[in-house]
Design an enzyme around this catalytic site. Structure first.
Site, short mmCIF file in Angstrom:
data_model
loop_
_atom_site.label_atom_id
_atom_site.label_comp_id
_atom_site.label_asym_id
_atom_site.label_seq_id
_atom_site.Cartn_x
_atom_site.Cartn_y
_atom_site.Cartn_z
N ARG A 290 -0.12 -13.54 12.10
CA ARG A 290 1.24 -13.13 11.76
C ARG A 290 1.97 -12.68 13.02
O ARG A 290 1.42 -11.94 13.82
CB ARG A 290 1.23 -12.00 10.73
CG ARG A 290 0.77 -12.46 9.35
CD ARG A 290 0.79 -11.37 8.32
NE ARG A 290 0.21 -11.83 7.07
CZ ARG A 290 -0.09 -11.03 6.05
NH1 ARG A 290 0.13 -9.73 6.14
NH2 ARG A 290 -0.61 -11.53 4.94
N ARG B 105 -2.32 -3.00 12.93
CA ARG B 105 -1.37 -4.10 12.75
C ARG B 105 -1.52 -5.08 13.92
O ARG B 105 -1.07 -4.82 15.03
CB ARG B 105 0.06 -3.56 12.68
CG ARG B 105 1.10 -4.60 12.23
CD ARG B 105 2.50 -4.01 12.23
NE ARG B 105 2.63 -2.99 11.22
CZ ARG B 105 2.97 -3.21 9.95
NH1 ARG B 105 3.19 -4.44 9.55
NH2 ARG B 105 3.08 -2.22 9.10
N GLU C 6 -2.32 0.96 3.24
CA GLU C 6 -2.58 -0.26 2.48
C GLU C 6 -3.75 -1.04 3.07
O GLU C 6 -3.84 -1.27 4.27
CB GLU C 6 -1.34 -1.16 2.50
CG GLU C 6 -1.53 -2.46 1.75
CD GLU C 6 -0.69 -3.60 2.30
OE1 GLU C 6 -1.14 -4.75 2.14
OE2 GLU C 6 0.37 -3.34 2.88
N SER D 85 -3.26 -5.98 -1.25
CA SER D 85 -2.16 -6.20 -2.19
C SER D 85 -2.62 -7.26 -3.18
O SER D 85 -3.14 -8.30 -2.77
CB SER D 85 -0.90 -6.70 -1.48
OG SER D 85 -0.27 -5.66 -0.77
N ARG E 179 -8.86 -3.61 8.53
CA ARG E 179 -8.46 -2.32 7.97
C ARG E 179 -9.63 -1.65 7.25
O ARG E 179 -9.72 -0.42 7.23
CB ARG E 179 -7.26 -2.51 7.04
CG ARG E 179 -6.01 -2.90 7.79
CD ARG E 179 -4.74 -2.71 6.98
NE ARG E 179 -3.57 -2.94 7.83
CZ ARG E 179 -2.33 -2.59 7.50
NH1 ARG E 179 -2.11 -1.98 6.34
NH2 ARG E 179 -1.32 -2.83 8.31
#
Length: 430
Positions: A262, A277, A349, A352, A391
Protein backbone atom coordinates in the site's frame (compact mmCIF):
# COMPACT_ATOMS: atom_id res chain seq x y z
CA UNK A 1 -21.28 -1.13 -8.00
CA UNK A 2 -24.89 -0.05 -7.92
CA UNK A 3 -27.92 -1.12 -9.96
CA UNK A 4 -29.20 1.83 -11.98
CA UNK A 5 -32.66 0.25 -12.00
CA UNK A 6 -32.80 0.42 -8.21
CA UNK A 7 -31.75 4.08 -8.35
CA UNK A 8 -34.51 4.80 -10.87
CA UNK A 9 -37.07 3.23 -8.55
CA UNK A 10 -35.98 5.05 -5.38
CA UNK A 11 -33.62 7.97 -6.05
CA UNK A 12 -34.42 9.78 -2.81
CA UNK A 13 -33.68 6.68 -0.73
CA UNK A 14 -30.38 6.20 -2.61
CA UNK A 15 -29.27 9.76 -1.88
CA UNK A 16 -30.37 9.45 1.75
CA UNK A 17 -28.22 6.34 2.17
CA UNK A 18 -25.21 8.14 0.67
CA UNK A 19 -25.85 11.09 2.98
CA UNK A 20 -25.38 8.73 5.93
CA UNK A 21 -21.80 8.31 4.70
CA UNK A 22 -21.41 12.07 4.33
CA UNK A 23 -21.52 11.85 0.53
CA UNK A 24 -23.32 14.31 -1.72
CA UNK A 25 -26.50 13.30 -3.60
CA UNK A 26 -25.82 11.91 -7.08
CA UNK A 27 -29.08 10.33 -8.24
CA UNK A 28 -30.13 13.32 -10.41
CA UNK A 29 -26.82 13.24 -12.29
CA UNK A 30 -26.95 9.46 -12.71
CA UNK A 31 -30.55 9.46 -13.89
CA UNK A 32 -29.83 12.24 -16.40
CA UNK A 33 -27.02 10.14 -17.87
CA UNK A 34 -29.26 7.09 -17.84
CA UNK A 35 -32.09 8.95 -19.58
CA UNK A 36 -29.74 10.30 -22.26
CA UNK A 37 -28.27 6.83 -22.79
CA UNK A 38 -31.69 5.19 -23.11
CA UNK A 39 -32.88 7.97 -25.45
CA UNK A 40 -29.91 7.34 -27.76
CA UNK A 41 -30.55 3.60 -27.68
CA UNK A 42 -34.23 4.19 -28.55
CA UNK A 43 -33.32 6.61 -31.35
CA UNK A 44 -30.81 4.13 -32.75
CA UNK A 45 -33.41 1.36 -32.67
CA UNK A 46 -35.94 3.60 -34.42
CA UNK A 47 -33.44 4.54 -37.12
CA UNK A 48 -32.49 0.86 -37.50
CA UNK A 49 -36.14 -0.02 -38.05
CA UNK A 50 -36.43 2.71 -40.70
CA UNK A 51 -33.27 1.42 -42.37
CA UNK A 52 -34.67 -2.11 -42.41
CA UNK A 53 -37.97 -0.95 -43.96
CA UNK A 54 -36.16 1.02 -46.64
CA UNK A 55 -33.94 -1.96 -47.38
CA UNK A 56 -36.99 -4.13 -48.00
CA UNK A 57 -38.56 -1.50 -50.28
CA UNK A 58 -35.41 -1.27 -52.42
CA UNK A 59 -36.11 -4.69 -53.92
CA UNK A 60 -39.66 -3.77 -54.85
CA UNK A 61 -38.56 -0.46 -56.40
CA UNK A 62 -35.91 -2.23 -58.47
CA UNK A 63 -38.39 -4.91 -59.58
CA UNK A 64 -40.92 -2.26 -60.67
CA UNK A 65 -38.29 -0.36 -62.62
CA UNK A 66 -38.80 2.86 -60.62
CA UNK A 67 -35.19 4.10 -60.87
CA UNK A 68 -35.88 7.38 -59.02
CA UNK A 69 -37.48 5.59 -56.07
CA UNK A 70 -34.69 3.01 -56.09
CA UNK A 71 -32.02 5.73 -55.79
CA UNK A 72 -34.01 7.59 -53.12
CA UNK A 73 -34.28 4.45 -51.02
CA UNK A 74 -30.60 3.64 -51.47
CA UNK A 75 -29.73 7.10 -50.21
CA UNK A 76 -32.14 6.70 -47.30
CA UNK A 77 -30.61 3.37 -46.28
CA UNK A 78 -27.12 4.86 -46.36
CA UNK A 79 -28.30 7.87 -44.34
CA UNK A 80 -30.02 5.71 -41.72
CA UNK A 81 -27.03 3.38 -41.53
CA UNK A 82 -24.79 6.35 -40.70
CA UNK A 83 -27.32 7.64 -38.16
CA UNK A 84 -27.52 4.25 -36.45
CA UNK A 85 -23.74 3.96 -36.24
CA UNK A 86 -23.38 7.47 -34.82
CA UNK A 87 -26.14 7.00 -32.25
CA UNK A 88 -24.83 3.59 -31.19
CA UNK A 89 -21.41 5.14 -30.64
CA UNK A 90 -22.96 7.95 -28.57
CA UNK A 91 -25.00 5.42 -26.59
CA UNK A 92 -21.84 3.40 -25.85
CA UNK A 93 -20.03 6.55 -24.73
CA UNK A 94 -22.91 7.47 -22.43
CA UNK A 95 -23.06 3.92 -21.12
CA UNK A 96 -19.32 4.01 -20.33
CA UNK A 97 -19.73 7.38 -18.61
CA UNK A 98 -22.62 6.08 -16.52
CA UNK A 99 -20.74 2.89 -15.67
CA UNK A 100 -17.68 4.89 -14.59
CA UNK A 101 -19.84 7.14 -12.40
CA UNK A 102 -21.49 4.13 -10.76
CA UNK A 103 -18.06 2.56 -10.15
CA UNK A 104 -16.96 5.61 -8.15
CA UNK A 105 -19.87 5.62 -5.70
CA UNK A 106 -19.40 3.97 -2.31
CA UNK A 107 -21.49 1.05 -1.14
CA UNK A 108 -24.65 1.86 0.81
CA UNK A 109 -24.47 1.17 4.56
CA UNK A 110 -26.63 -1.54 6.11
CA UNK A 111 -29.52 -0.30 8.22
CA UNK A 112 -27.90 -1.41 11.49
CA UNK A 113 -24.64 0.51 10.89
CA UNK A 114 -24.43 3.42 13.35
CA UNK A 115 -24.37 6.92 11.90
CA UNK A 116 -21.31 9.02 12.54
CA UNK A 117 -18.58 11.14 10.98
CA UNK A 118 -15.41 9.31 12.02
CA UNK A 119 -13.84 6.69 14.30
CA UNK A 120 -15.01 8.57 17.39
CA UNK A 121 -18.53 7.40 16.53
CA UNK A 122 -17.70 3.69 16.23
CA UNK A 123 -19.58 1.50 18.70
CA UNK A 124 -17.93 -1.18 20.83
CA UNK A 125 -19.77 -4.50 20.65
CA UNK A 126 -17.36 -6.88 22.39
CA UNK A 127 -14.32 -6.88 24.64
CA UNK A 128 -12.13 -9.83 25.60
CA UNK A 129 -9.26 -10.19 28.03
CA UNK A 130 -7.92 -7.93 30.72
CA UNK A 131 -4.93 -5.77 29.83
CA UNK A 132 -1.92 -6.86 31.81
CA UNK A 133 -0.77 -4.71 34.72
CA UNK A 134 2.94 -4.00 34.48
CA UNK A 135 5.32 -3.36 37.37
CA UNK A 136 7.26 -1.11 35.00
CA UNK A 137 6.44 1.30 32.21
CA UNK A 138 5.82 -0.86 29.12
CA UNK A 139 7.66 0.03 25.93
CA UNK A 140 6.62 0.09 22.32
CA UNK A 141 7.73 -2.88 20.22
CA UNK A 142 10.64 -1.15 18.51
CA UNK A 143 12.07 -0.01 21.87
CA UNK A 144 12.45 -3.51 23.32
CA UNK A 145 15.96 -4.90 23.77
CA UNK A 146 14.81 -8.20 22.26
CA UNK A 147 14.08 -6.57 18.90
CA UNK A 148 16.91 -4.07 18.62
CA UNK A 149 19.01 -6.31 16.35
CA UNK A 150 16.11 -8.11 14.70
CA UNK A 151 14.03 -5.14 13.52
CA UNK A 152 16.18 -2.85 11.39
CA UNK A 153 14.49 0.24 9.99
CA UNK A 154 17.68 2.07 9.05
CA UNK A 155 18.96 -0.60 6.68
CA UNK A 156 15.46 -1.05 5.23
CA UNK A 157 15.31 2.70 4.55
CA UNK A 158 18.66 2.48 2.77
CA UNK A 159 17.34 -0.37 0.64
CA UNK A 160 13.83 0.83 -0.06
CA UNK A 161 12.98 4.12 1.67
CA UNK A 162 10.78 4.94 4.63
CA UNK A 163 8.09 2.63 5.99
CA UNK A 164 9.94 -0.62 5.37
CA UNK A 165 11.56 -2.95 7.89
CA UNK A 166 14.26 -5.61 7.73
CA UNK A 167 13.56 -8.42 10.18
CA UNK A 168 16.10 -11.07 11.10
CA UNK A 169 16.90 -13.75 13.67
CA UNK A 170 14.33 -14.55 16.31
CA UNK A 171 12.05 -11.68 15.27
CA UNK A 172 11.84 -12.93 11.69
CA UNK A 173 11.13 -16.48 12.84
CA UNK A 174 8.45 -15.27 15.24
CA UNK A 175 6.81 -13.28 12.44
CA UNK A 176 6.81 -16.39 10.21
CA UNK A 177 5.46 -18.55 13.04
CA UNK A 178 2.51 -16.22 13.55
CA UNK A 179 1.52 -16.45 9.89
CA UNK A 180 1.83 -20.24 9.93
CA UNK A 181 -0.21 -20.50 13.13
CA UNK A 182 -2.97 -18.34 11.62
CA UNK A 183 -3.11 -20.36 8.40
CA UNK A 184 -3.15 -23.69 10.23
CA UNK A 185 -5.93 -22.50 12.53
CA UNK A 186 -8.11 -21.25 9.69
CA UNK A 187 -7.63 -24.43 7.67
CA UNK A 188 -7.86 -27.10 10.39
CA UNK A 189 -10.29 -25.46 12.81
CA UNK A 190 -12.25 -22.88 10.82
CA UNK A 191 -12.76 -24.87 7.63
CA UNK A 192 -11.22 -22.41 5.17
CA UNK A 193 -9.49 -23.51 1.98
CA UNK A 194 -5.88 -22.34 1.72
CA UNK A 195 -5.00 -20.62 -1.55
CA UNK A 196 -1.61 -19.40 -2.75
CA UNK A 197 -2.36 -16.41 -4.96
CA UNK A 198 -0.43 -14.05 -7.23
CA UNK A 199 0.46 -10.63 -5.86
CA UNK A 200 0.48 -8.98 -9.30
CA UNK A 201 -2.91 -8.47 -10.95
CA UNK A 202 -4.55 -6.78 -13.93
CA UNK A 203 -6.72 -3.66 -13.98
CA UNK A 204 -9.96 -5.61 -14.14
CA UNK A 205 -9.05 -7.59 -11.03
CA UNK A 206 -8.52 -4.41 -9.00
CA UNK A 207 -11.69 -2.97 -10.53
CA UNK A 208 -13.71 -5.98 -9.39
CA UNK A 209 -13.05 -5.43 -5.68
CA UNK A 210 -13.23 -1.63 -5.80
CA UNK A 211 -9.58 -0.51 -5.69
CA UNK A 212 -10.05 1.00 -9.16
CA UNK A 213 -10.89 3.42 -10.59
CA UNK A 214 -11.24 5.69 -7.55
CA UNK A 215 -8.27 4.62 -5.40
CA UNK A 216 -5.44 4.08 -7.87
CA UNK A 217 -3.11 6.32 -5.85
CA UNK A 218 -3.41 4.01 -2.84
CA UNK A 219 -1.73 1.12 -4.67
CA UNK A 220 1.49 0.45 -6.55
CA UNK A 221 1.53 -0.11 -10.31
CA UNK A 222 4.42 -1.58 -12.26
CA UNK A 223 5.80 -0.06 -15.45
CA UNK A 224 4.09 -2.86 -17.38
CA UNK A 225 0.71 -1.86 -15.94
CA UNK A 226 0.24 -4.65 -13.40
CA UNK A 227 -0.84 -3.82 -9.84
CA UNK A 228 0.67 -5.05 -6.57
CA UNK A 229 -2.21 -6.25 -4.41
CA UNK A 230 -3.07 -4.28 -1.25
CA UNK A 231 -4.55 -7.49 0.19
CA UNK A 232 -5.36 -10.95 -1.12
CA UNK A 233 -9.02 -10.01 -0.84
CA UNK A 234 -8.42 -8.83 -4.41
CA UNK A 235 -7.32 -12.20 -5.76
CA UNK A 236 -9.47 -14.46 -3.60
CA UNK A 237 -12.71 -12.59 -4.34
CA UNK A 238 -12.01 -12.47 -8.07
CA UNK A 239 -11.87 -16.27 -8.22
CA UNK A 240 -15.58 -16.11 -9.11
CA UNK A 241 -15.34 -13.09 -11.43
CA UNK A 242 -17.34 -13.62 -14.60
CA UNK A 243 -18.80 -16.92 -13.38
CA UNK A 244 -22.32 -18.13 -12.69
CA UNK A 245 -21.92 -20.95 -10.19
CA UNK A 246 -24.41 -23.51 -8.93
CA UNK A 247 -25.97 -22.89 -5.53
CA UNK A 248 -24.39 -26.14 -4.35
CA UNK A 249 -20.96 -24.53 -4.86
CA UNK A 250 -21.68 -22.14 -1.96
CA UNK A 251 -20.44 -21.05 0.46
CA UNK A 252 -16.80 -20.79 -0.57
CA UNK A 253 -14.37 -19.92 2.21
CA UNK A 254 -10.80 -19.05 1.38
CA UNK A 255 -7.67 -18.02 3.25
CA UNK A 256 -4.31 -16.87 1.96
CA UNK A 257 -1.03 -15.58 3.35
CA UNK A 258 0.55 -12.98 1.06
CA UNK A 259 2.73 -9.97 0.86
CA UNK A 260 0.60 -6.84 0.61
CA UNK A 261 1.53 -3.40 -0.72
CA UNK A 262 0.00 0.00 0.00
CA UNK A 263 1.29 3.42 -0.90
CA UNK A 264 -0.39 4.88 2.21
CA UNK A 265 -1.34 7.95 0.18
CA UNK A 266 -2.63 10.67 2.47
CA UNK A 267 -1.18 9.11 5.63
CA UNK A 268 1.93 11.31 5.90
CA UNK A 269 2.93 11.75 9.52
CA UNK A 270 0.70 8.95 10.83
CA UNK A 271 2.17 6.01 12.76
CA UNK A 272 5.67 6.62 11.47
CA UNK A 273 7.41 4.95 14.43
CA UNK A 274 8.03 1.22 14.29
CA UNK A 275 6.27 -1.16 11.91
CA UNK A 276 2.63 -0.29 12.55
CA UNK A 277 2.06 1.28 9.13
CA UNK A 278 4.26 -0.07 6.34
CA UNK A 279 4.30 0.06 2.55
CA UNK A 280 4.99 -3.70 2.43
CA UNK A 281 3.49 -6.07 4.96
CA UNK A 282 2.04 -9.55 5.31
CA UNK A 283 -1.50 -10.55 6.02
CA UNK A 284 -3.50 -13.73 6.38
CA UNK A 285 -6.76 -12.93 4.64
CA UNK A 286 -10.18 -14.56 4.78
CA UNK A 287 -12.75 -14.32 1.96
CA UNK A 288 -16.22 -15.84 1.86
CA UNK A 289 -18.59 -16.05 -1.10
CA UNK A 290 -22.20 -16.77 -0.19
CA UNK A 291 -25.86 -16.55 -1.04
CA UNK A 292 -27.48 -13.21 -0.06
CA UNK A 293 -29.56 -14.68 2.76
CA UNK A 294 -26.47 -16.18 4.41
CA UNK A 295 -24.06 -13.24 4.27
CA UNK A 296 -24.96 -11.61 7.60
CA UNK A 297 -24.45 -14.87 9.50
CA UNK A 298 -21.24 -15.46 7.53
CA UNK A 299 -19.86 -12.11 8.63
CA UNK A 300 -20.36 -13.06 12.27
CA UNK A 301 -18.70 -16.42 11.66
CA UNK A 302 -15.69 -14.73 10.06
CA UNK A 303 -15.49 -12.27 12.93
CA UNK A 304 -15.28 -15.14 15.41
CA UNK A 305 -12.52 -16.76 13.33
CA UNK A 306 -10.41 -13.59 13.63
CA UNK A 307 -11.23 -13.02 17.30
CA UNK A 308 -10.34 -16.62 18.06
CA UNK A 309 -6.78 -16.11 16.82
CA UNK A 310 -6.24 -13.33 19.35
CA UNK A 311 -7.87 -15.29 22.14
CA UNK A 312 -5.61 -18.28 21.50
CA UNK A 313 -2.60 -15.96 21.59
CA UNK A 314 -3.88 -14.39 24.80
CA UNK A 315 -4.00 -10.86 23.35
CA UNK A 316 -6.71 -8.62 24.87
CA UNK A 317 -8.89 -6.97 22.26
CA UNK A 318 -12.09 -5.10 21.64
CA UNK A 319 -14.44 -5.30 18.66
CA UNK A 320 -16.24 -2.24 17.27
CA UNK A 321 -18.78 -1.79 14.52
CA UNK A 322 -17.67 1.06 12.29
CA UNK A 323 -19.96 4.04 11.85
CA UNK A 324 -21.03 5.19 8.39
CA UNK A 325 -18.29 7.82 8.17
CA UNK A 326 -15.45 5.41 9.00
CA UNK A 327 -16.32 2.48 6.72
CA UNK A 328 -14.30 1.62 3.65
CA UNK A 329 -15.55 2.36 0.14
CA UNK A 330 -16.83 -1.13 -0.65
CA UNK A 331 -18.20 -2.10 2.75
CA UNK A 332 -21.84 -2.45 3.66
CA UNK A 333 -20.97 -3.23 7.28
CA UNK A 334 -17.56 -3.52 8.95
CA UNK A 335 -16.36 -4.77 12.31
CA UNK A 336 -12.86 -3.79 13.41
CA UNK A 337 -10.95 -5.87 15.94
CA UNK A 338 -8.50 -3.78 17.94
CA UNK A 339 -5.67 -5.44 19.85
CA UNK A 340 -4.41 -3.97 23.12
CA UNK A 341 -0.93 -2.46 22.73
CA UNK A 342 0.48 -1.63 26.18
CA UNK A 343 3.38 0.34 24.72
CA UNK A 344 0.87 2.81 23.28
CA UNK A 345 -1.62 2.28 26.11
CA UNK A 346 -4.43 1.89 23.61
CA UNK A 347 -6.27 -0.51 21.31
CA UNK A 348 -5.18 -0.54 17.65
CA UNK A 349 -6.85 -2.14 14.65
CA UNK A 350 -5.55 -5.58 13.77
CA UNK A 351 -8.44 -6.86 11.65
CA UNK A 352 -11.40 -5.56 9.66
CA UNK A 353 -14.21 -7.95 8.75
CA UNK A 354 -16.59 -6.57 6.12
CA UNK A 355 -19.57 -7.63 4.09
CA UNK A 356 -19.98 -5.93 0.73
CA UNK A 357 -23.34 -7.45 -0.15
CA UNK A 358 -23.56 -7.72 -3.94
CA UNK A 359 -21.46 -4.56 -4.46
CA UNK A 360 -18.33 -6.41 -5.63
CA UNK A 361 -20.26 -9.17 -7.38
CA UNK A 362 -21.94 -6.63 -9.66
CA UNK A 363 -18.55 -5.20 -10.57
CA UNK A 364 -17.23 -8.71 -11.28
CA UNK A 365 -20.45 -10.05 -12.83
CA UNK A 366 -20.41 -12.99 -10.41
CA UNK A 367 -23.70 -14.85 -9.92
CA UNK A 368 -25.18 -18.14 -8.78
CA UNK A 369 -27.99 -20.32 -10.11
CA UNK A 370 -30.59 -21.11 -7.42
CA UNK A 371 -31.20 -24.80 -6.88
CA UNK A 372 -34.94 -24.32 -7.55
CA UNK A 373 -34.18 -23.15 -11.07
CA UNK A 374 -34.91 -19.48 -10.50
CA UNK A 375 -33.22 -16.57 -12.21
CA UNK A 376 -29.45 -16.25 -11.53
CA UNK A 377 -28.66 -13.85 -8.68
CA UNK A 378 -25.59 -11.86 -7.73
CA UNK A 379 -23.40 -13.44 -5.09
CA UNK A 380 -22.51 -11.78 -1.80
CA UNK A 381 -18.82 -11.39 -0.94
CA UNK A 382 -17.13 -10.86 2.42
CA UNK A 383 -13.54 -10.29 3.48
CA UNK A 384 -11.58 -10.04 6.71
CA UNK A 385 -8.06 -10.00 8.07
CA UNK A 386 -7.24 -13.14 9.91
CA UNK A 387 -4.90 -11.37 10.94
CA UNK A 388 -2.45 -8.66 9.88
CA UNK A 389 0.79 -10.51 10.67
CA UNK A 390 3.00 -7.51 11.44
CA UNK A 391 0.47 -5.95 13.77
CA UNK A 392 -0.02 -9.28 15.48
CA UNK A 393 3.76 -9.45 15.98
CA UNK A 394 3.63 -6.01 17.62
CA UNK A 395 0.84 -7.17 19.95
CA UNK A 396 2.72 -10.33 20.93
CA UNK A 397 5.93 -8.40 21.61
CA UNK A 398 4.33 -5.63 23.63
CA UNK A 399 1.99 -7.82 25.67
CA UNK A 400 4.70 -10.37 26.45
CA UNK A 401 7.49 -7.92 27.27
CA UNK A 402 9.47 -8.28 30.50
CA UNK A 403 11.28 -5.60 32.47
CA UNK A 404 14.70 -6.70 31.15
CA UNK A 405 13.52 -6.27 27.54
CA UNK A 406 12.95 -9.95 26.77
CA UNK A 407 9.58 -11.25 25.61
CA UNK A 408 7.60 -14.21 26.91
CA UNK A 409 5.82 -15.77 23.92
CA UNK A 410 2.39 -17.45 23.71
CA UNK A 411 2.66 -21.18 24.36
CA UNK A 412 0.62 -21.98 21.26
CA UNK A 413 3.54 -20.77 19.11
CA UNK A 414 6.08 -23.14 20.68
CA UNK A 415 5.54 -25.91 18.07
CA UNK A 416 6.37 -23.37 15.35
CA UNK A 417 9.47 -22.16 17.17
CA UNK A 418 11.20 -25.43 17.89
CA UNK A 419 9.76 -25.50 21.40
CA UNK A 420 11.17 -22.08 22.28
CA UNK A 421 8.99 -19.83 24.45
CA UNK A 422 11.06 -16.67 24.96
CA UNK A 423 12.66 -14.02 22.77
CA UNK A 424 15.78 -13.12 24.72
CA UNK A 425 17.32 -9.68 25.12
CA UNK A 426 19.90 -10.80 22.56
CA UNK A 427 17.11 -11.40 20.04
CA UNK A 428 17.44 -15.19 20.05
CA UNK A 429 14.71 -17.73 20.76
CA UNK A 430 15.25 -19.74 23.94
Amino acid sequence: MHDIRAIREAPEAFDAALARRGDAPVSAELLALDEARRAKIHAAETAQAEQNRASKEIGRAKASGDEAEFERLRGLVAEKKAEVAAMQTEAKELDAKLNDALMRIANLPADDVPDGADEANNVEVNRWGEPRRFDFTPKEHFELAAVQDGMDFETAAKLSGSRFVLMSGGVARLHRALAQFMLDTHVTENGLTEVNTPVLVRDETMLGTGQLPKFAEDSYQTREGMWLIPTSEVTLTNIVAGHTVDESYLPRRYTSHTLCFRSEAGSAGRDTSGMLRQHQFEKVEMVSITKPEESDAEQKRMLRCAEGILETLGIPYRTVILCTGDMGFGAKRTYDIEAWLPGQNTYREISSVSTTGDFQARRMNARFKPADGGKPQFLHTLNGSGLAVGRCLIAVLENGQQEDGSVTLPEVLAPYLGGKTTLSVEGTLV
